[in-house]
Design an enzyme around this catalytic site. Structure first.
Site, PDB file in Angstrom:
ATOM      1  N   VAL A 199     -24.192 -23.601  74.686  1.00 59.67           N
ATOM      2  CA  VAL A 199     -25.045 -24.487  73.875  1.00 59.67           C
ATOM      3  C   VAL A 199     -26.519 -24.101  74.007  1.00 59.67           C
ATOM      4  O   VAL A 199     -27.250 -24.050  73.017  1.00 59.67           O
ATOM      5  CB  VAL A 199     -24.825 -25.960  74.270  1.00 59.67           C
ATOM      6  CG1 VAL A 199     -25.691 -26.867  73.413  1.00 59.67           C
ATOM      7  CG2 VAL A 199     -23.361 -26.342  74.118  1.00 59.67           C
ATOM      8  N   LYS A 258     -21.493 -35.231  77.954  1.00 54.57           N
ATOM      9  CA  LYS A 258     -20.698 -36.452  77.766  1.00 54.57           C
ATOM     10  C   LYS A 258     -20.187 -37.023  79.088  1.00 54.57           C
ATOM     11  O   LYS A 258     -20.115 -38.226  79.268  1.00 54.57           O
ATOM     12  CB  LYS A 258     -19.515 -36.221  76.835  1.00 54.57           C
ATOM     13  CG  LYS A 258     -18.598 -35.127  77.327  1.00 54.57           C
ATOM     14  CD  LYS A 258     -17.590 -34.708  76.283  1.00 54.57           C
ATOM     15  CE  LYS A 258     -16.916 -33.423  76.714  1.00 54.57           C
ATOM     16  NZ  LYS A 258     -17.795 -32.239  76.755  1.00 54.57           N
ATOM     17  N   ILE A 290     -21.313 -33.509  64.475  1.00 57.26           N
ATOM     18  CA  ILE A 290     -21.230 -34.659  63.568  1.00 57.26           C
ATOM     19  C   ILE A 290     -22.250 -35.707  64.007  1.00 57.26           C
ATOM     20  O   ILE A 290     -22.220 -36.150  65.145  1.00 57.26           O
ATOM     21  CB  ILE A 290     -19.823 -35.300  63.613  1.00 57.26           C
ATOM     22  CG1 ILE A 290     -18.739 -34.235  63.438  1.00 57.26           C
ATOM     23  CG2 ILE A 290     -19.706 -36.386  62.564  1.00 57.26           C
ATOM     24  CD1 ILE A 290     -17.322 -34.789  63.595  1.00 57.26           C
ATOM     25  N   GLY A 335     -19.635 -33.083  68.792  1.00 50.75           N
ATOM     26  CA  GLY A 335     -20.471 -31.909  68.493  1.00 50.75           C
ATOM     27  C   GLY A 335     -21.475 -32.100  67.366  1.00 50.75           C
ATOM     28  O   GLY A 335     -22.409 -32.891  67.487  1.00 50.75           O
ATOM     29  N   ASP A 390     -11.416 -35.997  78.433  1.00 48.05           N
ATOM     30  CA  ASP A 390     -12.583 -35.654  77.635  1.00 48.05           C
ATOM     31  C   ASP A 390     -12.751 -36.650  76.478  1.00 48.05           C
ATOM     32  O   ASP A 390     -13.844 -37.157  76.220  1.00 48.05           O
ATOM     33  CB  ASP A 390     -12.413 -34.223  77.105  1.00 48.05           C
ATOM     34  CG  ASP A 390     -13.531 -33.827  76.173  1.00 48.05           C
ATOM     35  OD1 ASP A 390     -14.587 -33.418  76.672  1.00 48.05           O
ATOM     36  OD2 ASP A 390     -13.355 -33.952  74.947  1.00 48.05           O
ATOM     37  N   LYS A 415     -15.833 -39.649  75.570  1.00 49.91           N
ATOM     38  CA  LYS A 415     -16.510 -39.819  74.276  1.00 49.91           C
ATOM     39  C   LYS A 415     -16.278 -41.219  73.724  1.00 49.91           C
ATOM     40  O   LYS A 415     -17.178 -41.821  73.134  1.00 49.91           O
ATOM     41  CB  LYS A 415     -16.010 -38.751  73.309  1.00 49.91           C
ATOM     42  CG  LYS A 415     -16.469 -37.356  73.712  1.00 49.91           C
ATOM     43  CD  LYS A 415     -15.650 -36.280  73.020  1.00 49.91           C
ATOM     44  CE  LYS A 415     -16.114 -34.887  73.404  1.00 49.91           C
ATOM     45  NZ  LYS A 415     -15.149 -33.862  72.965  1.00 49.91           N
TER      46      LYS A 415
END
Lengths: 435, 435
Positions: free
Chosen positions: A15, A108, A139, A137, A204, A208
């Site tokens: 990233v 996150k 959005i 990501g 994961d 979120k």
């Protein structure tokens, strides 16, 4: 024209490299919007001497292995944390706030675990804290929820928020692959890690969902409030039956708030093929929001990847710099409005899919029906197939709406029934037209 | 706690009633976010004495037929224009800015035609102007584009931005209805007006695309720059052929920007069933955005209706009040970055669907093939069916990518070919995997 803004980067991995690339590529657009330039002054890495090709000119960015070279630099106004991990990242961000630096993070895990603490530290120091990239990501879903639904009551969220598991489930469903074969394919194509545990076990996605739930419902949801079931035990047989009943299986993050109580979980569920989420394939992510006023809405896009995630990070950096110029940093915080109350199984209502094996003899189905009937559970769809083994039938039922508690009672009683040999699977069904 | 904010409403129709309802219903949420109350002090209506039931307590809102009673009231800070129409609304908004009032409008016709003038007047008076509700009702798409893609380059937009036509095309495609029958059904169910002209001719969609294109590409697009074709001449036969080729027909608003030149139009087009837009059914809207960094993203939801549109209006009102409290109103304007240059047909590249009738005799297809071949157009798919009429074949081809100019040349030459009896239809095909 304002002074150029210096950004300090913590981490130059997938990233971080994307962030450097975007800043280099879109200098002109950024300057046009912001009335100033943006540059990465220094970046924290494990080994500054390592040769690296990040696909962009480093433009004089200083690489350092010393966090204080970034966090202690008075010229740096915005710290972008993309190093990942928990403890080191948490300390670095708290240091940044203490030094009156604004923070943008894509982490996150950290926000899900320590979001409350980070928000408080930011507010205390009149600093901004943004983390759009931490969920789905590229959005812009956190902005969508907080700004777009500002005067609406969000009743329900459903998210496909983990690309790895969605890729695996898409392959299982479209190509009839086993879980193991689909995981292997995902790993070969770069959609799953060598150690896929946190993805396939649903952790994961749970992180979120905790972040999404907090913002959508204005109540502080802890990670441990999110009930999690992964996809490792999914049997392709249930995908086949689902298909024949007009349903697709997805790992769904579900969160619901009735104004008082919250239900939040991540589990594989069957969803009507007519539902907008059913068409979300491969590594894509989407978040479906049901607002009292707006009704159905969905946000769809790439949930991971260097450039999509970097673009979300940069949308936050732009927001921070605009706030800086307007002198309104640290003002985006809104305390949670509601005390958290989690729903009990009695209050969790849904339709359910159940597959079990029973003796293939006269009167069995009638015995089973009356068990459900006594619990006030009625059937919407029933499939019964003889199995190759002697005297055994495979039965699939989809119920009308009932409480989870009711279904748990039914499962327990079924297990004790002589005529029932094995309960094979049990899933929630989403996306009924009358939801 | 800040002082309560007084809103002046221009129009108490479908959307205005929704605004009054939302403010009444969500007083607490609004107060929590804003640190102040919000109330509708007065509302402009044609006939204040008419009995009306808007489903909410009017809470003391003054009804008036005199615009100046709203626009001249010094207590009113925010004017919400939901009366529709062009000239009267334009004058009222300009008056509001002159009186230093902020404006939120849902009026796509006005913003598409006079957006530049309104932005200038707002900026001159340091006022806010927001119009999220003008495009795709409850979907927060304008915010998504301006904030979410702040550091990305948006290359392409495709929108299903008119619910009436999407309802009609869904019915034609799912139930095999003719255009006329589907329109009638849409009118009966309240999804089409008695006079559906501006919807079915594509004008409503064109207005929304002009607004979207401006914000996405940072260039001033006039309404007349948008090429428009409506859906009235759509033949169910092409939906059938499309279906057999894996394509669905939609009224697509298309806008593309290569960094220098813009293409923008609204036309019925065939789209791959694998494309996220293909699943957008009935009266729903969606906007698909392709960003250089983010890749594919899509925003989906209700494109119209009282409450969804009112929720979008109120998200703007919340943004304005936050700006007021921070003292940063009138600061959201960014001048367009680019001079507008529209693409010529030579530069407009796409795949195309073509249906025509030709003599069913030896050598015909070879003659036609060589015509396309000479123009460097190659075929991706070909269907040929004999028709019941003697000696006539119906031929459907889908081309590989080529320029519109090339296709126009091909059509002209085909028309002059002896063996070709009639060109029946010609559509762009969207959603190729290598787009």
């Amino acid at each position: 024209m304002q002074n150029n803004v210096a950004v300090g980067l913590l981490g130059v991995g997938v990233v971080g490299s994307g962030v450097i690339n975007l800043i280099e590529k879109h200098q002109e657009k950024l300057a046009h919007q912001l009335g100033c330039g943006v540059y990465v002054k220094s970046a924290l890495v494990r080994n500054p001497d390592k040769a690296r090709d990040i696909g962009a000119d480093m433009n004089g960015t200083q690489l350092t292995a010393d966090p204080d070279a970034v966090l202690g630099d008075p010229e740096i106004d915005v710290v972008v944390e993309v190093m990942g991990g928990i403890e080191e990242a948490r300390e670095a961000i708290l240091k940044a706030f203490a030094a009156k630096k604004h923070v943008v993070t894509a982490n996150k895990d950290l926000v899900a675990l320590h979001g409350g603490e980070l928000h408080e530290a930011a507010e205390r120091n009149k600093c901004d804290l943004y983390y759009e990239a931490s969920v789905a990501g590229g959005i812009p879903i956190l902005r969508g929820i907080t700004d777009g639904f500002a005067s609406d009551h969000i009743e329900q969220l459903m998210g496909i928020v983990n690309g790895t598991t969605n890729y695996i489930m898409t392959k299982m469903s479209q190509e009839g692959l086993s879980y193991e074969a689909a995981l292997k394919q995902a790993q070969e194509r770069g959609f799953a890690e060598a150690d896929p545990a946190s993805d396939v076990e649903g952790l994961d996605a749970a992180r979120k969902m905790a972040i999404l739930g907090r913002l959508a419902f204005s109540t502080y949801i802890n990670l441990e409030d999110v009930e999690v079931t992964g996809i490792k035990d999914v049997d392709p047989k249930d995908l086949e039956y689902g298909d024949s009943l007009g349903l697709t299986m997805k790992l769904i993050g579900f969160a619901d708030f009735d104004g008082t109580q919250v239900e939040i979980n991540v589990q594989p569920a069957l969803i009507s093929k007519d539902h907008p989420l059913a068409g979300v394939k491969n590594e894509y992510n989407a978040v479906y929001v049901y607002g009292e006023a707006v009704g159905e809405a969905m946000f769809y896009g790439a949930g991971a990847g260097s450039m999509p995630t970097a673009a979300a990070v940069m949308s936050d950096v732009v927001a921070v710099i605009k706030n800086m110029h307007r002198g309104v940093t640290g003002s985006q915080f809104v305390e949670p409005r509601f005390e958290k109350q989690l729903k009990e199984p009695e209050q969790r209502v849904g339709e359910y899919y159940l597959r079990f094996h029973a003796k293939d003899e006269a009167g069995v189905f009638s015995r089973i029906s009356s068990l459900f009937n006594d619990l006030d559970i009625s059937f919407k769809q029933i499939l019964q197939n003889p199995l190759e083994e002697d005297d055994t039938a495979e039965i699939v039922v989809i119920t009308h709406k009932t409480s989870l508690k009711n279904m748990q009672n039914a499962l327990e009683q079924l297990e004790h029934l002589n005529q029932v040999q094995a309960i094979k699977s049990f899933y929630k069904v989403e996306g009924d037209a009358d939801a």
